[in-house]
Write a protein that holds these residues in place. Structure first.
Motif, PDB file in Angstrom:
ATOM      1  N   LEU A   1     -10.421  -7.121  -4.865  1.00  0.00           N
ATOM      2  CA  LEU A   1     -10.642  -6.162  -3.792  1.00  0.00           C
ATOM      3  C   LEU A   1      -9.327  -5.517  -3.358  1.00  0.00           C
ATOM      4  O   LEU A   1      -9.219  -4.299  -3.207  1.00  0.00           O
ATOM      5  N   ILE A   2      -8.327  -6.360  -3.180  1.00  0.00           N
ATOM      6  CA  ILE A   2      -7.031  -5.854  -2.733  1.00  0.00           C
ATOM      7  C   ILE A   2      -6.415  -4.947  -3.794  1.00  0.00           C
ATOM      8  O   ILE A   2      -5.897  -3.869  -3.491  1.00  0.00           O
TER       9      ILE A   2
ATOM     10  N   LEU B   1     -12.780 -12.402  -6.146  1.00  0.00           N
ATOM     11  CA  LEU B   1     -13.199 -11.106  -5.631  1.00  0.00           C
ATOM     12  C   LEU B   1     -12.231 -10.575  -4.583  1.00  0.00           C
ATOM     13  O   LEU B   1     -11.964  -9.373  -4.519  1.00  0.00           O
ATOM     14  N   MET B   2     -11.688 -11.479  -3.768  1.00  0.00           N
ATOM     15  CA  MET B   2     -10.768 -11.049  -2.728  1.00  0.00           C
ATOM     16  C   MET B   2      -9.540 -10.385  -3.328  1.00  0.00           C
ATOM     17  O   MET B   2      -9.066  -9.354  -2.849  1.00  0.00           O
ATOM     18  N   VAL B   3      -9.020 -10.995  -4.394  1.00  0.00           N
ATOM     19  CA  VAL B   3      -7.832 -10.427  -5.020  1.00  0.00           C
ATOM     20  C   VAL B   3      -8.184  -9.102  -5.692  1.00  0.00           C
ATOM     21  O   VAL B   3      -7.449  -8.118  -5.581  1.00  0.00           O
TER      22      VAL B   3
ATOM     23  N   ILE C   1     -19.210  -2.337  -3.289  1.00  0.00           N
ATOM     24  CA  ILE C   1     -18.379  -2.194  -2.099  1.00  0.00           C
ATOM     25  C   ILE C   1     -17.702  -0.823  -2.110  1.00  0.00           C
ATOM     26  O   ILE C   1     -17.099  -0.405  -1.129  1.00  0.00           O
TER      27      ILE C   1
ATOM     28  N   MET D   1       0.855  -1.175   0.000  1.00  0.00           N
ATOM     29  CA  MET D   1       0.000   0.000   0.000  1.00  0.00           C
ATOM     30  C   MET D   1       0.902   1.240   0.000  1.00  0.00           C
ATOM     31  O   MET D   1       1.939   1.254   0.655  1.00  0.00           O
TER      32      MET D   1
ATOM     33  N   LYS E   1      -5.702   3.869  -6.235  1.00  0.00           N
ATOM     34  CA  LYS E   1      -6.571   4.919  -5.707  1.00  0.00           C
ATOM     35  C   LYS E   1      -7.499   5.479  -6.782  1.00  0.00           C
ATOM     36  O   LYS E   1      -8.642   5.830  -6.514  1.00  0.00           O
TER      37      LYS E   1
ATOM     38  N   VAL F   1      -8.181  -1.660  -3.726  1.00  0.00           N
ATOM     39  CA  VAL F   1      -7.798  -0.819  -2.596  1.00  0.00           C
ATOM     40  C   VAL F   1      -6.460  -0.141  -2.892  1.00  0.00           C
ATOM     41  O   VAL F   1      -6.229   1.023  -2.562  1.00  0.00           O
ATOM     42  N   TYR F   2      -5.602  -0.880  -3.553  1.00  0.00           N
ATOM     43  CA  TYR F   2      -4.280  -0.363  -3.855  1.00  0.00           C
ATOM     44  C   TYR F   2      -4.346   0.772  -4.877  1.00  0.00           C
ATOM     45  O   TYR F   2      -3.692   1.803  -4.727  1.00  0.00           O
TER      46      TYR F   2
ATOM     47  N   LEU G   1     -15.494  -0.011  -4.575  1.00  0.00           N
ATOM     48  CA  LEU G   1     -14.166  -0.171  -5.155  1.00  0.00           C
ATOM     49  C   LEU G   1     -14.223  -0.209  -6.671  1.00  0.00           C
ATOM     50  O   LEU G   1     -13.355  -0.754  -7.327  1.00  0.00           O
TER      51      LEU G   1
ATOM     52  N   PHE H   1      -8.737 -12.029   4.720  1.00  0.00           N
ATOM     53  CA  PHE H   1      -8.349 -12.671   3.468  1.00  0.00           C
ATOM     54  C   PHE H   1      -7.832 -14.079   3.736  1.00  0.00           C
ATOM     55  O   PHE H   1      -8.249 -15.057   3.109  1.00  0.00           O
TER      56      PHE H   1
END
Lengths: 329, 323, 288
Positions: free
Chosen positions: C135-136, C131-133, C225, A30, C142, C139-140, C227, A296
């Protein structure tokens, strides 16, 4: 047998390894100094900010070599240590997740199993006649095409707000504390209905459609034709077709897990249902990357376990794989 | 007389109209007779076989009577027909290799099949074991899944299964075409054995491979474009055919008698007519070297000799016709 | 059924396709929304994020689909969201199909170690919840656009396609015409392009349709969500905003009903089209 499961397990281990590695990267890639950034956004008091900063610099071990950080992460995982949450400081992440998991199980397990059984039987029923096929089946298409959150929103609005039948926010009344009392269990049950219903309905549509398509293929297959040519009652032919069509549906369950996880996530968000999905939203909004990391990892473990369970079930129900395995020794 | 078919007409319904797959077909099969049914693919032989036991859409019954042991078969009524299927008339289908439910043990499937027909599996079990011995299969197959059997074994199993209730008529559709030559011979001989032991009264063996019929059939019926062209004893069909089509078919074969080839019956010039809108009169007319004006009328399928039927204007009984 | 005559194959397909009710209904719905996505933005009286004057205004002649709590015109947002949905479907579904096709083809055609490796890769990506990936990644990043979102969705949607294509290639590989091509020393790529691919075209179309619908649903989930794309209004974002800003409690149903109907109708129509096409392609399923 050993070879079959050996292969599967190898894939699961590689997946786990990769997933943990991705997971390890979450707070690190991040942008900016993640610790500083997190603390600035978390609106903590100056004192606790200082404390958490030093805690995290230490926990991160940002001054030690990168490979050691990575190694330490693995060690921490096996100790069940996922760090401390920023959002709910100073709760440890593992405790927050532990509190949330029961709600996920309560919601997902019945929704998945009931929708699977009901959907399969409904689909098989619809395949019986052209009339049923044309009248009932469109419902299945509509349901399976519905985004989980939208159905959730509609149910919350229709049954929660327009007609006050069910509550539509939280897992129990906000005025209550979890306890083993009838009042609490009742509250838990009525809060459970709407999120369960929206998960159940969407999945139900998918299973019904899938079964209908599969069973039509089975009824067109050679063994069905042979049995019919021998004048076997339709009942027996349909029974065989159903038993055979269910097998791909078991595999389908494994393939659908990812979609189900996504569905559960948004459903929990719509209903503020305090499972892992709701935690993820909080983690994202509060930029609590340690919590996100923990969630996760937990989902990966859950999905892998579910996959393995489905593999075992499949071997139990399909004689062909069992026999194929005896062949390879 | 075991089987009597009179003017049976069955069409295939398609979007473009009715395909006249079987037109006015009349023939008999006697008790104990093994009748071979041969012809090019698309001649209606499979349609005929299926119509007798399981006439399902898109097939459509258009007319005719089928009588088995003096009972009329309700072939157009699939519900009523269920009483006759398996018990009176049975089938070994083209796809015998895939005819058994892949996820069910063979014994269990057999039992469920029998019970569903109100036959006690227990009472039949001893006979089933004897017949498995007869076709040289281990009794253990009943505890196996179809996938554990070889192609030949599956075929023999279906053979035993289909004939378990001693039907009057057994229809065997292309049952040997997927097998190698030696298995073909073994399976064919088993069919004869089944007849000799009275497991089945009479047989209809559908194939495009006349050499198989030469070994086992008492009579052969040749079909062309949805109609019988000729029916006679095997010897007469092979050595003294009357119909020009039969003659061409037989001459297209390698030397009859020692043949073991799987040569397909396609080496005759021209193609059969499209049955969506077949020409009137004799359907073989277009390809027939002997065609005359009279052939624009439908030739009757008549007995010219004892048990020898031909549908042709040029056979000897009609030679007084002006050419 | 050997007696059925076979006219020209292409005409027959078209004939069965046009006659299929499922296909006709499905295509009509999709077409309707495509037209709406193209024409809608020009018809709209306001821009998606323009203050239209009234807040929480029910549907009326002035505000066709009503307005949001911020006074935005719902129809305008809806029309622009439709465009974004089709973009994601086309791009994300396309990429998913393409990767799946490549991986599946190569694995199924080459076999051996390559197959082993690709199969394992497929299984791994299949197990990880996409979806989890996503999502990450979201988030990264912007700042996100529809284009980027589609690419990432496609990158994680391919495994089941690869599996299916692999199985198909496997069975086609062993057929006569491919053997003939191999004996005549055609290059593998050429065999794939000229012998295998045409035989799979119908199948690929079905796969693409499912990928298209899947991508739309995945995008809606991400957008919901919060995103999703940061530069445009999407259907998922509309639902997200509606929930966050109390549309349920305020009874502003016109805010969250249209985007959901659109997604459900489009994805449902895609599924129905898929089944209709399957029936048209597969003679066994055709109705007489």
């Amino acid at each position: 047998m050993r070879q079959y499961f050996g292969r599967k397990l190898l894939i699961y281990f590689i997946t786990f390894f990769l997933a943990v590695s991705i997971d390890w990267l979450i707070p690190r890639f991040m942008p900016g100094n993640p610790v500083q950034g997190m603390i600035a956004r978390a609106n903590l008091s100056a004192e606790s900010a200082k404390m958490i900063y030093s805690y995290y610099m230490q926990a991160f071990g940002l001054n030690i070599p990168i490979w050691q950080q990575y190694l330490n992460f693995w060690i921490a995982i096996f100790h069940g240590d996922f760090g401390t949450s920023i959002w709910l400081f100073p709760e440890p992440v593992i405790k927050i997740i532990k509190d949330a998991v029961p709600y996920d199980i309560l919601l997902l397990l019945p929704a998945i199993l009931v929708s699977w059984f009901a959907g399969n039987h409904f689909g098989a029923f619809a395949a019986r006649s052209k009339w049923l096929d044309n009248t009932i089946l469109p419902i299945g298409y509509i349901l399976t095409a519905t985004p989980y959150m939208w159905l959730g929103i509609l149910l919350a609005w229709a049954l929660g707000i327009v007609v006050h039948i069910f509550p539509f926010s939280g897992a129990y009344a906000y005025s209550m504390m979890p306890s083993f009392t009838w009042g609490f269990i009742w509250s838990l049950a009525v809060h459970w209905v709407l999120p369960f219903l929206s998960l159940f309905l969407v999945m139900f549509g998918g299973w019904a459609i899938g079964m209908r398509n599969l069973i039509i293929y089975e009824l067109e297959s050679d063994y069905s034709h042979y049995l019919l040519a021998l004048g076997t009652p339709r009942k027996l032919v349909r029974k065989y077709a159903f038993n055979n069509a269910v097998l791909p549906q078991v595999t389908g369950l494994a393939l659908q897990l990812g979609v189900i996880v996504a569905g559960a996530l948004v459903t929990e968000i719509v209903f503020s249902y305090p499972g892992i999905g709701y935690l993820i939203l909080q983690a994202i909004q509060n930029e609590d990357y340690f919590l996100l990391q923990g969630c996760f990892l937990f989902i990966i473990i859950g999905v892998l376990l579910a996959n393995f369970a489905i593999d075992v079930v499949y071997v139990l129900v399909d004689p062909r794989t069992r026999i194929g395995m005896q062949g390879e020794g | 007389m075991s089987l009597q078919v009179e003017n049976l007409t069955v069409y295939y319904q398609t979007l473009r109209g009715n395909v006249q797959a079987l037109e006015n077909t009349t023939f008999n099969i006697a008790d104990g007779e093994i009748m071979g049914l041969a012809g090019e693919s698309g001649c209606g032989k499979t349609t005929l076989g299926q119509s007798l036991i399981y006439l399902n859409p898109p097939m459509k019954y258009m007319g005719g009577r089928v009588t088995l042991n003096d009972h009329e078969l309700p072939i157009a009524d699939t519900k009523k027909m269920d009483d006759f299927r398996f018990k009176e008339i049975s089938v070994i289908p083209q796809y015998a290799m895939n005819a058994m439910n892949p996820t069910c043990k063979i014994g269990k499937m057999t039992a469920e099949l029998l019970e569903s027909k109100k036959v006690s599996f227990k009472e039949v079990k001893a006979e089933l074991d004897r017949r498995l011995d007869l076709v040289r299969m281990s009794r253990d197959v009943l505890n196996m899944y179809p996938i554990e059997l070889s192609g030949g074994m599956k075929q023999r199993m279906v053979m035993v299964l289909s004939t378990l209730l001693n039907p009057s008529l057994l229809i065997a559709d292309e049952m040997t075409s997927a097998l190698d030559v030696s298995s073909q011979k073994a399976v064919s001989e088993m069919l004869v054995e089944f007849r000799n032991r009275g497991f089945v009264k009479s047989l209809m063996v559908i194939t495009h491979d006349i050499s198989i019929l030469y070994q086992i059939a008492n009579t052969i019926m040749i079909m062309y474009a949805g109609q019988p062209a000729e029916k006679a004893s095997t010897d007469e069909i092979i050595h003294a055919p009357h119909h020009p089509y039969t003659k061409m078919l037989i001459s297209a074969l390698p030397r009859v008698g020692i043949i073991q080839s799987k040569k397909r019956l396609t080496s005759i010039p021209g193609t059969p007519p499209l049955l969506l809108d077949p020409p009137g009169g004799c359907r073989f007319r277009e390809r027939c070297p002997l065609a005359i004006d009279k052939c624009q009328e439908v030739p009757p399928f008549i007995e010219i000799d004892n048990g020898h039927y031909v549908a042709c204007w040029r056979q000897r009984n009609f030679t007084n016709l002006s050419l | 059924m050997q007696t059925v005559t076979k006219p020209k194959k292409k005409n027959e397909l078209l004939f069965f396709a046009l006659r299929n009710t499922k296909l006709r209904i499905g295509l009509a719905i999709i077409l309707f929304f495509v037209v709406l996505a193209i024409v809608g933005p020009h018809l709209a009286k306001y821009k998606p994020n323009e203050f239209a004057g009234a807040q929480n205004h029910p549907p009326s002649a002035e505000y066709w689909f009503g307005t949001t709590s911020f006074g935005d015109d719902v129809f305008s947002q809806f029309a622009s969201g439709l465009g974004a949905a089709f973009e994601v479907g086309l791009l994300g579904g396309g990429i998913g199909t393409l990767i799946g096709l490549l991986v599946g083809f190569v694995a199924g055609y080459r076999g051996g170690l390559i197959d082993e490796f690709l199969n394992m890769l497929t299984n791994i990506v299949l197990v990880i919840p996409a979806l989890m990936v996503l999502l990450i990644i979201a988030v990264y990043l912007k700042a996100r656009g529809v284009f980027i979102e589609s690419i990432f969705i496609g990158c994680f949607a391919w495994p089941w396609t690869a599996r299916a294509v692999r199985a198909q290639t496997f069975s086609l590989r062993t057929r006569d015409f491919v053997d003939m091509a191999r004996i005549s020393a055609m290059r593998p790529l050429k065999i794939i392009a000229t012998e295998i691919a045409p035989n799979m075209m119908s199948y690929l179309l079905l796969v693409f349709i499912l990928q298209f619908g899947g991508a739309i649903l995945t995008a809606a989930t991400l957008d919901f969500i919060g995103l999703g794309p940061t530069n445009v209004i999407s259907l998922g974002l509309m639902m997200n905003n509606a929930v966050i800003y109390g549309a349920l409690i305020l009874g502003v149903w016109w805010w969250f009903v249209p985007p959901g109907i659109a997604i459900t109708a489009i994805v449902g129509a895609l599924y129905v089209t898929n089944v209709g096409l399957d029936e048209a392609f597969n003679p066994k399923l055709r109705e007489m």
